[in-house]
Design an enzyme around this catalytic site. Structure first.
Site, short mmCIF file in Angstrom:
data_model
loop_
_atom_site.label_atom_id
_atom_site.label_comp_id
_atom_site.label_asym_id
_atom_site.label_seq_id
_atom_site.Cartn_x
_atom_site.Cartn_y
_atom_site.Cartn_z
N TYR A 12 -17.45 0.62 2.64
CA TYR A 12 -16.40 1.61 2.91
C TYR A 12 -16.85 2.59 4.00
CZ TYR A 12 -12.66 4.95 1.71
OH TYR A 12 -11.56 5.79 1.74
N SER B 199 -11.45 8.66 6.75
CA SER B 199 -11.90 9.32 5.52
C SER B 199 -12.99 10.31 5.88
CB SER B 199 -12.48 8.25 4.58
OG SER B 199 -13.16 8.84 3.50
P1 NAD Z 1 -4.05 3.10 -2.89
O1 NAD Z 1 -4.88 2.14 -3.65
O2 NAD Z 1 -3.15 4.05 -3.62
O3 NAD Z 1 -3.16 2.34 -1.80
C1 NAD Z 1 -3.69 1.31 -1.02
C2 NAD Z 1 -2.56 0.55 -0.38
O4 NAD Z 1 -3.12 -0.53 0.38
C3 NAD Z 1 -1.62 -0.10 -1.42
O5 NAD Z 1 -0.29 -0.07 -0.92
C4 NAD Z 1 -2.13 -1.54 -1.48
O6 NAD Z 1 -1.16 -2.47 -1.92
C5 NAD Z 1 -2.51 -1.75 -0.03
N1 NAD Z 1 -3.42 -2.86 0.18
C6 NAD Z 1 -4.60 -3.12 -0.43
N2 NAD Z 1 -5.09 -4.29 0.00
C7 NAD Z 1 -4.21 -4.78 0.91
C8 NAD Z 1 -4.15 -5.95 1.70
N3 NAD Z 1 -5.11 -6.88 1.66
N4 NAD Z 1 -3.08 -6.13 2.51
C9 NAD Z 1 -2.07 -5.21 2.55
N5 NAD Z 1 -2.08 -4.08 1.82
C10 NAD Z 1 -3.14 -3.87 1.01
O7 NAD Z 1 -5.10 3.91 -1.97
P2 NAD Z 1 -5.01 5.30 -1.19
O8 NAD Z 1 -5.95 6.22 -1.84
O9 NAD Z 1 -3.61 5.71 -0.97
O10 NAD Z 1 -5.68 4.87 0.19
C11 NAD Z 1 -4.98 4.73 1.39
C12 NAD Z 1 -5.95 4.93 2.55
O11 NAD Z 1 -6.47 6.25 2.51
C13 NAD Z 1 -7.15 3.99 2.53
O12 NAD Z 1 -7.46 3.56 3.84
C14 NAD Z 1 -8.24 4.86 1.98
O13 NAD Z 1 -9.51 4.43 2.38
C15 NAD Z 1 -7.87 6.19 2.60
N6 NAD Z 1 -8.46 7.35 1.93
C16 NAD Z 1 -8.21 7.58 0.61
C17 NAD Z 1 -8.79 8.69 0.02
C18 NAD Z 1 -8.55 9.03 -1.42
O14 NAD Z 1 -9.25 9.90 -1.94
N7 NAD Z 1 -7.59 8.41 -2.08
C19 NAD Z 1 -9.64 9.53 0.75
C20 NAD Z 1 -9.87 9.24 2.10
C21 NAD Z 1 -9.28 8.14 2.67
#
Ligand code: NAD
Length: 258
Positions: free
Chosen positions: A153, A140
């Site tokens: 985080y 991130s």
């Molecule tokens: P999201 O909430 O849409 O998806 C998260 C996924 O992780 C889902 O499929 C959920 O079921 C799964 N998950 C959660 N807990 C779990 C567990 N204990 N075991 C297995 N699966 C689990 O989130 P997202 O925004 O798509 O985030 C995905 C990644 O991208 C994360 O690592 C997040 O930190 C990173 N990220 C997101 C953003 C953003 O702005 N959305 C920015 C930078 C980084």
């Protein structure tokens, strides 16, 4: 030839977009994450309809090392190996350090950091044996800079960059690259869920949080699209990126340039 691609946390958001991008290139996909059984079944069917390869769902909970080992073992048993590992599962919690629930801290470190150690620990011997592999860690902008109220985080995401570099050095002579992607804000359920908490922590309305906190951080004032992270993942997994290792690529609308 189809590769085998494991994407953790791919029932939603960025992980689902990455799984879709690889499916469209004809790879076998192993998805993982939580969700309703019928929704997961529909995702698997859609991925298979896009791909020459197959799609498989594994329900490993990323807080449970034995289940994570079984995820990689199942992928290898089903498809013969793991060629590409995308460590994407992640959660967020927004709270002042002094009020941050201890169990939330532990859960975020487990899912956003330690799970990547466990997947890599299981997948690396397969990749070394094949002298080929691609490991992509979804970090991130918060792996590079901090924001208040996101202690666990930010700590986990900084940690994943260290793990990325260490693994890259260990695997440099084995045809395996290890890199991180550092996205800015993508409008996924993870971000949508934190808007009310951020509003509370900062004493703002939810609209103010979107415009004055989230998009303010990004000089383009636009959300990154999950599909754009899918495309970047395809590049890091390509032959053209074979000398790209031990680093991160930002996709954050200019956030970390400031
Ligand atoms: P999201 O909430 O849409 O998806 C998260 C996924 O992780 C889902 O499929 C959920 O079921 C799964 N998950 C959660 N807990 C779990 C567990 N204990 N075991 C297995 N699966 C689990 O989130 P997202 O925004 O798509 O985030 C995905 C990644 O991208 C994360 O690592 C997040 O930190 C990173 N990220 C997101 C953003 C953003 O702005 N959305 C920015 C930078 C980084």
């Amino acid at each position: 030839m189809s590769r085998t691609v494991v994407v953790t946390g791919s029932t939603s958001g960025i992980g689902l977009a990455i799984a879709t991008a690889f499916a469209e290139t004809g790879d076998n996909i192993v998805i993982n994450g939580f969700g309703k059984a019928d929704e997961i079944k529909a995702i698997v069917e859609r991925l298979e309809s896009l791909s020459k390869g197959r799609a498989l769902y594994h329900p490993a909970d990323m807080t449970k090392p034995a289940e994570i080992a079984d995820l990689i073992e199942t992928a290898a048993k089903t498809f013969g190996t793991v060629d590409v590992l995308v460590n994407n599962a992640g959660i967020q919690h927004v709270e002042k350090i002094e009020d941050f629930p201890i169990e939330k801290w532990d859960q975020i470190i487990a899912i956003n950091l330690s799970s990547s150690f466990h997947t890599m620990r299981a997948a690396i011997p397969l990749m070394k044996a094949k002298k080929y592999g691609r490991i992509i860690n979804i970090a991130s902008a918060h792996g590079l800079v901090a924001s208040p109220f996101k202690s666990a985080y930010v700590a986990a995401k900084h940690g994943i960059l260290g793990l990325t570099k260490t693994a890259a050095l260990e695997l440099a002579e084995f045809g395996v690259t290890v890199n991180a992607i550092c996205p800015g804000y993508v409008l996924t359920p993870l971000v949508e869920k934190q808007i009310p908490d951020t509003a509370k922590a900062r004493g703002m309305t939810e609209e103010q949080v979107k415009s004055e906190v989230i998009l303010k951080a990004q000089p383009t004032h636009e959300f990154v699209k999950a599909e754009e992270i899918g495309a970047l993942s395809l590049y890091l997994a390509s032959d053209a990126a074979r000398q790209v290792t031990g680093t991160h690529i930002s996709i954050d609308g200019g956030w970390t340039a400031a």
